[in-house]
Design a protein around this motif. Sequence first.
Motif, PDB file in Angstrom:
ATOM      1  N   MET A   1      42.901  49.856  43.071  1.00 28.65           N
ATOM      2  CA  MET A   1      42.173  48.696  42.545  1.00 28.65           C
ATOM      3  C   MET A   1      42.753  48.261  41.198  1.00 28.65           C
ATOM      4  O   MET A   1      43.021  47.082  40.971  1.00 28.65           O
ATOM      5  CB  MET A   1      40.677  49.048  42.412  1.00 28.65           C
ATOM      6  N   LYS A   2      42.929  49.230  40.296  1.00 29.75           N
ATOM      7  CA  LYS A   2      43.444  48.903  38.956  1.00 29.75           C
ATOM      8  C   LYS A   2      44.855  48.303  39.046  1.00 29.75           C
ATOM      9  O   LYS A   2      45.175  47.310  38.389  1.00 29.75           O
ATOM     10  CB  LYS A   2      43.459  50.173  38.100  1.00 29.75           C
ATOM     11  N   THR A   3      45.713  48.892  39.879  1.00 24.10           N
ATOM     12  CA  THR A   3      47.078  48.388  40.040  1.00 24.10           C
ATOM     13  C   THR A   3      47.059  46.981  40.616  1.00 24.10           C
ATOM     14  O   THR A   3      47.810  46.094  40.170  1.00 24.10           O
ATOM     15  CB  THR A   3      47.881  49.323  40.954  1.00 24.10           C
ATOM     16  N   TRP A   4      46.196  46.756  41.604  1.00 24.67           N
ATOM     17  CA  TRP A   4      46.095  45.433  42.227  1.00 24.67           C
ATOM     18  C   TRP A   4      45.633  44.397  41.215  1.00 24.67           C
ATOM     19  O   TRP A   4      46.196  43.311  41.121  1.00 24.67           O
ATOM     20  CB  TRP A   4      45.124  45.507  43.406  1.00 24.67           C
ATOM     21  N   GLN A   5      44.610  44.746  40.417  1.00 25.65           N
ATOM     22  CA  GLN A   5      44.096  43.801  39.427  1.00 25.65           C
ATOM     23  C   GLN A   5      45.143  43.440  38.379  1.00 25.65           C
ATOM     24  O   GLN A   5      45.227  42.300  37.932  1.00 25.65           O
ATOM     25  CB  GLN A   5      42.862  44.385  38.744  1.00 25.65           C
ATOM     26  N   GLU A   6      45.951  44.421  37.991  1.00 27.61           N
ATOM     27  CA  GLU A   6      46.906  44.186  36.914  1.00 27.61           C
ATOM     28  C   GLU A   6      48.175  43.487  37.374  1.00 27.61           C
ATOM     29  O   GLU A   6      48.863  42.852  36.570  1.00 27.61           O
ATOM     30  CB  GLU A   6      47.277  45.524  36.264  1.00 27.61           C
ATOM     31  N   ASN A   7      48.499  43.577  38.671  1.00 31.95           N
ATOM     32  CA  ASN A   7      49.794  43.077  39.134  1.00 31.95           C
ATOM     33  C   ASN A   7      49.728  41.928  40.128  1.00 31.95           C
ATOM     34  O   ASN A   7      50.706  41.186  40.262  1.00 31.95           O
ATOM     35  CB  ASN A   7      50.594  44.225  39.757  1.00 31.95           C
ATOM     36  N   ASP A   8      48.636  41.783  40.840  1.00 32.74           N
ATOM     37  CA  ASP A   8      48.556  40.754  41.864  1.00 32.74           C
ATOM     38  C   ASP A   8      47.819  39.532  41.320  1.00 32.74           C
ATOM     39  O   ASP A   8      46.637  39.623  41.000  1.00 32.74           O
ATOM     40  CB  ASP A   8      47.817  41.297  43.091  1.00 32.74           C
ATOM     41  N   PRO A   9      48.486  38.386  41.199  1.00 33.77           N
ATOM     42  CA  PRO A   9      47.824  37.187  40.665  1.00 33.77           C
ATOM     43  C   PRO A   9      46.645  36.739  41.517  1.00 33.77           C
ATOM     44  O   PRO A   9      45.748  36.042  41.026  1.00 33.77           O
ATOM     45  CB  PRO A   9      48.940  36.132  40.654  1.00 33.77           C
ATOM     46  N   GLN A  10      46.617  37.154  42.786  1.00 40.80           N
ATOM     47  CA  GLN A  10      45.514  36.771  43.650  1.00 40.80           C
ATOM     48  C   GLN A  10      44.193  37.394  43.201  1.00 40.80           C
ATOM     49  O   GLN A  10      43.116  36.912  43.545  1.00 40.80           O
ATOM     50  CB  GLN A  10      45.811  37.189  45.097  1.00 40.80           C
ATOM     51  N   SER A  11      44.286  38.496  42.434  1.00 39.87           N
ATOM     52  CA  SER A  11      43.056  39.167  42.012  1.00 39.87           C
ATOM     53  C   SER A  11      42.215  38.295  41.090  1.00 39.87           C
ATOM     54  O   SER A  11      41.011  38.519  40.949  1.00 39.87           O
ATOM     55  CB  SER A  11      43.400  40.494  41.326  1.00 39.87           C
ATOM     56  N   TRP A  12      42.849  37.301  40.434  1.00 36.70           N
ATOM     57  CA  TRP A  12      42.114  36.425  39.514  1.00 36.70           C
ATOM     58  C   TRP A  12      42.034  34.986  40.015  1.00 36.70           C
ATOM     59  O   TRP A  12      41.611  34.093  39.300  1.00 36.70           O
ATOM     60  CB  TRP A  12      42.788  36.436  38.139  1.00 36.70           C
ATOM     61  N   ARG A  13      42.429  34.770  41.284  1.00 36.33           N
ATOM     62  CA  ARG A  13      42.486  33.404  41.814  1.00 36.33           C
ATOM     63  C   ARG A  13      41.117  32.722  41.758  1.00 36.33           C
ATOM     64  O   ARG A  13      41.007  31.566  41.346  1.00 36.33           O
ATOM     65  CB  ARG A  13      42.998  33.430  43.252  1.00 36.33           C
ATOM     66  N   GLU A  14      40.080  33.428  42.173  1.00 36.21           N
ATOM     67  CA  GLU A  14      38.752  32.812  42.214  1.00 36.21           C
ATOM     68  C   GLU A  14      38.258  32.458  40.810  1.00 36.21           C
ATOM     69  O   GLU A  14      37.635  31.416  40.605  1.00 36.21           O
ATOM     70  CB  GLU A  14      37.756  33.734  42.906  1.00 36.21           C
ATOM     71  N   PHE A  15      38.524  33.326  39.838  1.00 36.56           N
ATOM     72  CA  PHE A  15      38.076  33.043  38.475  1.00 36.56           C
ATOM     73  C   PHE A  15      38.823  31.837  37.925  1.00 36.56           C
ATOM     74  O   PHE A  15      38.223  30.956  37.298  1.00 36.56           O
ATOM     75  CB  PHE A  15      38.303  34.265  37.587  1.00 36.56           C
ATOM     76  N   ASP A  16      40.135  31.792  38.130  1.00 33.75           N
ATOM     77  CA  ASP A  16      40.933  30.672  37.624  1.00 33.75           C
ATOM     78  C   ASP A  16      40.496  29.348  38.241  1.00 33.75           C
ATOM     79  O   ASP A  16      40.471  28.316  37.570  1.00 33.75           O
ATOM     80  CB  ASP A  16      42.419  30.912  37.923  1.00 33.75           C
ATOM     81  N   ALA A  17      40.154  29.384  39.527  1.00 32.50           N
ATOM     82  CA  ALA A  17      39.843  28.154  40.250  1.00 32.50           C
ATOM     83  C   ALA A  17      38.419  27.673  40.006  1.00 32.50           C
ATOM     84  O   ALA A  17      38.110  26.506  40.253  1.00 32.50           O
ATOM     85  CB  ALA A  17      40.058  28.373  41.750  1.00 32.50           C
ATOM     86  N   ALA A  18      37.554  28.541  39.514  1.00 28.48           N
ATOM     87  CA  ALA A  18      36.143  28.180  39.357  1.00 28.48           C
ATOM     88  C   ALA A  18      35.955  27.114  38.285  1.00 28.48           C
ATOM     89  O   ALA A  18      36.645  27.098  37.269  1.00 28.48           O
ATOM     90  CB  ALA A  18      35.329  29.421  39.014  1.00 28.48           C
ATOM     91  N   GLU A  19      35.009  26.224  38.529  1.00 30.39           N
ATOM     92  CA  GLU A  19      34.661  25.193  37.557  1.00 30.39           C
ATOM     93  C   GLU A  19      33.655  25.760  36.557  1.00 30.39           C
ATOM     94  O   GLU A  19      33.027  26.785  36.781  1.00 30.39           O
ATOM     95  CB  GLU A  19      34.054  23.994  38.274  1.00 30.39           C
ATOM     96  N   GLY A  20      33.523  25.063  35.432  1.00 33.56           N
ATOM     97  CA  GLY A  20      32.478  25.420  34.483  1.00 33.56           C
ATOM     98  C   GLY A  20      33.000  25.922  33.155  1.00 33.56           C
ATOM     99  O   GLY A  20      34.195  26.160  32.962  1.00 33.56           O
ATOM    100  N   GLU A  21      32.065  26.085  32.225  1.00 29.72           N
ATOM    101  CA  GLU A  21      32.363  26.566  30.883  1.00 29.72           C
ATOM    102  C   GLU A  21      32.361  28.083  30.868  1.00 29.72           C
ATOM    103  O   GLU A  21      31.567  28.732  31.545  1.00 29.72           O
ATOM    104  CB  GLU A  21      31.310  26.042  29.918  1.00 29.72           C
ATOM    105  N   LEU A  22      33.265  28.647  30.078  1.00 29.73           N
ATOM    106  CA  LEU A  22      33.324  30.099  29.943  1.00 29.73           C
ATOM    107  C   LEU A  22      32.109  30.597  29.170  1.00 29.73           C
ATOM    108  O   LEU A  22      31.759  30.063  28.124  1.00 29.73           O
ATOM    109  CB  LEU A  22      34.606  30.501  29.216  1.00 29.73           C
ATOM    110  N   GLU A  23      31.465  31.628  29.707  1.00 30.61           N
ATOM    111  CA  GLU A  23      30.262  32.188  29.097  1.00 30.61           C
ATOM    112  C   GLU A  23      30.445  33.697  28.952  1.00 30.61           C
ATOM    113  O   GLU A  23      30.965  34.355  29.849  1.00 30.61           O
ATOM    114  CB  GLU A  23      29.064  31.886  29.993  1.00 30.61           C
TER     115      GLU A  23
END
Length: 239
Positions: A1-23
């Motif tokens: 999990m840790k390796t995937w989160q740190e190396n695979d850009p897909q792990s953050w795709r949903e966060f990057d694509a989401a609309e809205g203000e950072l909270e």
Amino acid sequence: MKTWQENDPQSWREFDAAEGELEFTTDGTCVNTLEGWKEMRVGIFAKREPGEPATPQERGTRHLPRPHVSIAFAAIEEKDAFRARWGYWRNRPGITDAGVVSALGDGARWVRDSIFPEFSGQAKENLDVYHGFEYFSNKGDALFKKGTAEYRVWFGTMKSDLLEGGVKPLLERVRLMRSLEQLNERKETLRVLENYLIFHSGRMNYRERLAQGRSIGSGQVEGGCKNLIGARLKQTGAK
């Protein structure tokens, strides 16, 4: 999990694509360990779209959109070590503009003292409104005793004035009460309340946040402490 989160850009795709203000919200809850009870601190980055503008009277009936996406992290460690994680988790999904952060937390000194410098003083940071109400309630109990007519009038006025006008009218009322009070115990209660309002004076902009469609409560991280942490780690007899 840790390796995937740190190396695979897909792990953050949903966060990057989401609309809205950072909270950002943060809090802590005590858990039992082999070395005794210790505080586990929790932080959550989320993206939420603003709701419709609302007045203080509409606070209880307005519709506040739920966050589209969230990142939660936690650790049993001192505040300075935990604060060091904020930048790491903010940078992982490429969140670089700290000026757009809407931050909420309770009245703990470590929360206020950490949020301001970590986001270079640019975060739109506020005290969770329910913690403010709870503090007023406790002081009102010491002054008038809960359940009395005096308490209900005082507490209701404090809440409505806070939402409508912020700290200034509250400070004026508390200072007047203190100047007229004869009993030292009640005078001391009012002095402590005055210091609380001064300390949080820049964190009680509820009318402004309501007009902007922003949240004024840190319910997401409160729920995280209860459900993510408490339900898993506070089992009977468990450490």
